[in-house]
Design an enzyme around this catalytic site. Structure first.
Site, PDB file in Angstrom:
ATOM      1  N   HIS A 165       1.021  -1.342  -0.050  1.00 42.42           N
ATOM      2  CA  HIS A 165       0.050  -0.084  -0.128  1.00 42.42           C
ATOM      3  C   HIS A 165       0.763   1.549   0.007  1.00 42.42           C
ATOM      4  O   HIS A 165       2.210   1.256   0.136  1.00 42.42           O
ATOM      5  CB  HIS A 165      -1.052  -0.083   1.430  1.00 42.42           C
ATOM      6  CG  HIS A 165      -0.309  -0.053   2.486  1.00 42.42           C
ATOM      7  ND1 HIS A 165       0.359   0.996   3.073  1.00 42.42           N
ATOM      8  CD2 HIS A 165      -0.081  -0.960   3.518  1.00 42.42           C
ATOM      9  CE1 HIS A 165       0.891   0.914   4.472  1.00 42.42           C
ATOM     10  NE2 HIS A 165       0.675  -0.400   4.491  1.00 42.42           N
ATOM     11  N   CYS A 181       3.138  -4.757   7.014  1.00 38.20           N
ATOM     12  CA  CYS A 181       2.946  -4.360   5.594  1.00 38.20           C
ATOM     13  C   CYS A 181       4.020  -3.988   4.923  1.00 38.20           C
ATOM     14  O   CYS A 181       5.015  -3.279   5.198  1.00 38.20           O
ATOM     15  CB  CYS A 181       1.699  -3.583   5.630  1.00 38.20           C
ATOM     16  SG  CYS A 181       0.162  -4.314   5.996  1.00 38.20           S
TER      17      CYS A 181
END
Length: 225
Positions: A165, A181
């Protein structure tokens, strides 16, 4: 104006805390990482000031040697690079931020879902560590740590909880900064989103220095616009 305790406290509150964030630079220094605004799918967001970013973290085409199929995404967590394998022993290389100590993960996955300007919902374990976090942050919000795109990593059909992301903190690219992440410059997250259809294979490794030449030894690199 003389410095007072109140000045210092107010200055310290000027930046929003985001999940998994590293300690932020002073406001003026943080602002220098942005250069105006741009619009994507009706949402205005701050452009990354790439003149401020070390060139090793810029998106570029590099030599890459791998037995993985073309289109596979490979992440080198030690050196903070994400590669999309291309033809002719090349890859598109992106600088990324990865999980800090205690939040690293390795293995294979697939991109089984994608979201444009995703809503962010902190997982329960994260809210235990950071009870000040909201239940969710709307997609497109300037406070949303996922940025303009999210690609959701699954293993055997089950969501791993990890994503590729964007980021509110471009200074964290090239660092161990997240809660697991893989974070990217917002412009790079948009680019990767376009290149990775549902089902894209992903491999996350501790390092792949033996497969991808370092920036110092690649004879030719090509910036990807």
């Amino acid at each position: 104006m003389p410095w007072t305790r109140r000045n210092i406290v107010l200055g310290g509150l000027a930046l929003l805390g985001a999940a998994g964030a590293v300690r932020k630079p002073a406001f003026a220094a943080a602002s220098s990482y942005f250069d105006g605004t741009t619009v994507d799918n009706g949402v205005t967001f701050r452009r990354t000031n790439f003149a401020k970013i070390d060139k090793q973290w810029h998106r570029q085409v590099v030599k890459y040697f791998s037995s993985e199929p073309i289109g596979t995404v490979v992440v080198d967590t030690r050196h903070h690079f994400l590669y999309v394998i291309m033809e002719n022993k090349t890859a598109i290389r992106y600088g990324v931020g990865v999980g800090r100590e205690g939040f690293k993960w390795f293995g294979r996955a697939t991109i089984d879902a994608k979201s444009l300007w995703p809503r962010w919902t902190p997982p329960p374990e994260m809210r235990k560590r950071h009870p000040e976090l909201p239940e969710f942050v709307a997609g497109g919000s300037p406070k949303n740590p996922l940025g303009p795109r999210a690609m959701y990593l699954h293993r055997d059909g089950v969501d791993t909880g990890y994503r590729f992301h964007g980021t509110l903190e471009p200074w964290s690219i090239g660092k161990d900064a997240s809660s697991g992440c893989i974070r990217m410059f917002n412009e790079d997250a948009i680019d990767l989103y376009q290149r990775c259809p549902i089902g894209t294979a992903v491999q996350v490794l501790p390092h792949i220095a033996d497969q991808a030449e370092s920036a110092a030894h690649v004879s030719q690199t090509t910036t990807v616009e």
